[in-house]
Write an enzyme that holds these catalytic residues in place. Structure first.
Site, PDB file in Angstrom:
ATOM      1  N   ASP A  14     100.186  -6.654  10.676  1.00  0.00           N
ATOM      2  CA  ASP A  14      99.933  -7.712  11.591  1.00  0.00           C
ATOM      3  C   ASP A  14     101.176  -7.229  12.550  1.00  0.00           C
ATOM      4  OD1 ASP A  14      99.462 -10.075  13.014  1.00  0.00           O
ATOM      5  OD2 ASP A  14     101.088 -10.931  11.912  1.00  0.00           O
ATOM      6  N   GLU A  75      95.981  -5.356  12.996  1.00  0.00           N
ATOM      7  CA  GLU A  75      95.139  -6.211  13.729  1.00  0.00           C
ATOM      8  C   GLU A  75      95.313  -5.777  15.210  1.00  0.00           C
ATOM      9  OE1 GLU A  75      95.462 -10.922  13.306  1.00  0.00           O
ATOM     10  OE2 GLU A  75      96.727 -10.349  15.303  1.00  0.00           O
ATOM     11  N   ASP A 148     103.336 -14.078   9.120  1.00  0.00           N
ATOM     12  CA  ASP A 148     103.073 -12.617   9.561  1.00  0.00           C
ATOM     13  C   ASP A 148     102.651 -11.773   8.209  1.00  0.00           C
ATOM     14  OD1 ASP A 148     104.579 -12.603  12.436  1.00  0.00           O
ATOM     15  OD2 ASP A 148     105.766 -13.731  10.714  1.00  0.00           O
TER      16      ASP A 148
END
Length: 203
Positions: A14, A75, A148
């Site tokens: 992430d 991501e 996160d």
């Protein structure tokens, strides 16, 4: 923790410049998943950009060397109103993809809505819903923290499930979210929303 036979070890990232979520899962052919590692690489906002990127790279590189994942999932950066924030996210994403290439690993990107749909069955799920389902899938006693890190685990699971590398025959042993995703893929329509699970946060 050793790799289960025939399982796929996925490193999920992430991306972020201040906090970069890092999560690794082993996903078996029947889609069951096991937590391998979860954490966050951090950099100080007061440091110059090159030092911040080096800190993020060092954190990801350490995990790559320690756990030897098979693939990397990141991501995908999407447009935000805060241009400064999206620039940092894009830079961290680039670092993650570069490190994957340096280690000879295949890398893929997934949008936030793709990740949410794969994990919860609903593309607009909130962070609590994602954390709750990740904890359920990985059989964790508590929600993964910080957000996160939970997002990184969700990205890793999304990649394994959507990529078909851990497809389950006949739908046996699938969680409700996995079944919703599988059925939606067959219909090629958005997955149905799963009910929000209420969890205690004071445990």
């Amino acid at each position: 923790m050793g790799v289960v036979a025939s399982s796929l070890r996925v490193l999920g990232i992430d991306p972020g410049l201040t906090r970069c979520g890092i999560g690794i899962v082993d996903v078996a052919p029947n889609r069951t998943a096991t937590l391998v590692h979860v954490g966050v690489a951090r950099s100080a906002p007061t440091d110059p950009i090159e030092k911040r990127l080096a800190a993020i790279a060092a954190g990801i590189r350490e995990v790559l060397l320690a756990h030897q994942p098979h693939v990397v999932a990141v991501e995908r950066v999407f447009a935000q109103n805060n241009r400064h924030s999206v620039m940092g996210t894009a830079q961290a994403s680039g670092i993650a993809l570069l490190l994957a290439a340096e280690h000879g690993l295949t890398a893929a990107t997934h949008t936030p809505s793709e990740v949410k749909a794969a994990i919860t069955g609903y593309g607009s799920a909130d962070k609590l819903q994602v954390q709750t389902m990740v904890a359920r899938v990985l059989r964790l006693d508590a929600l993964p923290q910080p957000a996160d890190a939970a997002d990184a685990l969700a990205i890793a699971l999304c990649h394994a499930w959507r990529g078909g590398a851990a497809a389950a025959p006949g739908g046996a042993e699938l969680t409700p979210a996995q079944r919703a995703w599988r059925d939606a893929e067959k219909r090629r329509t958005p997955p149905t929303r799963v009910a929000r699970t209420h969890v205690r946060t004071d445990a």
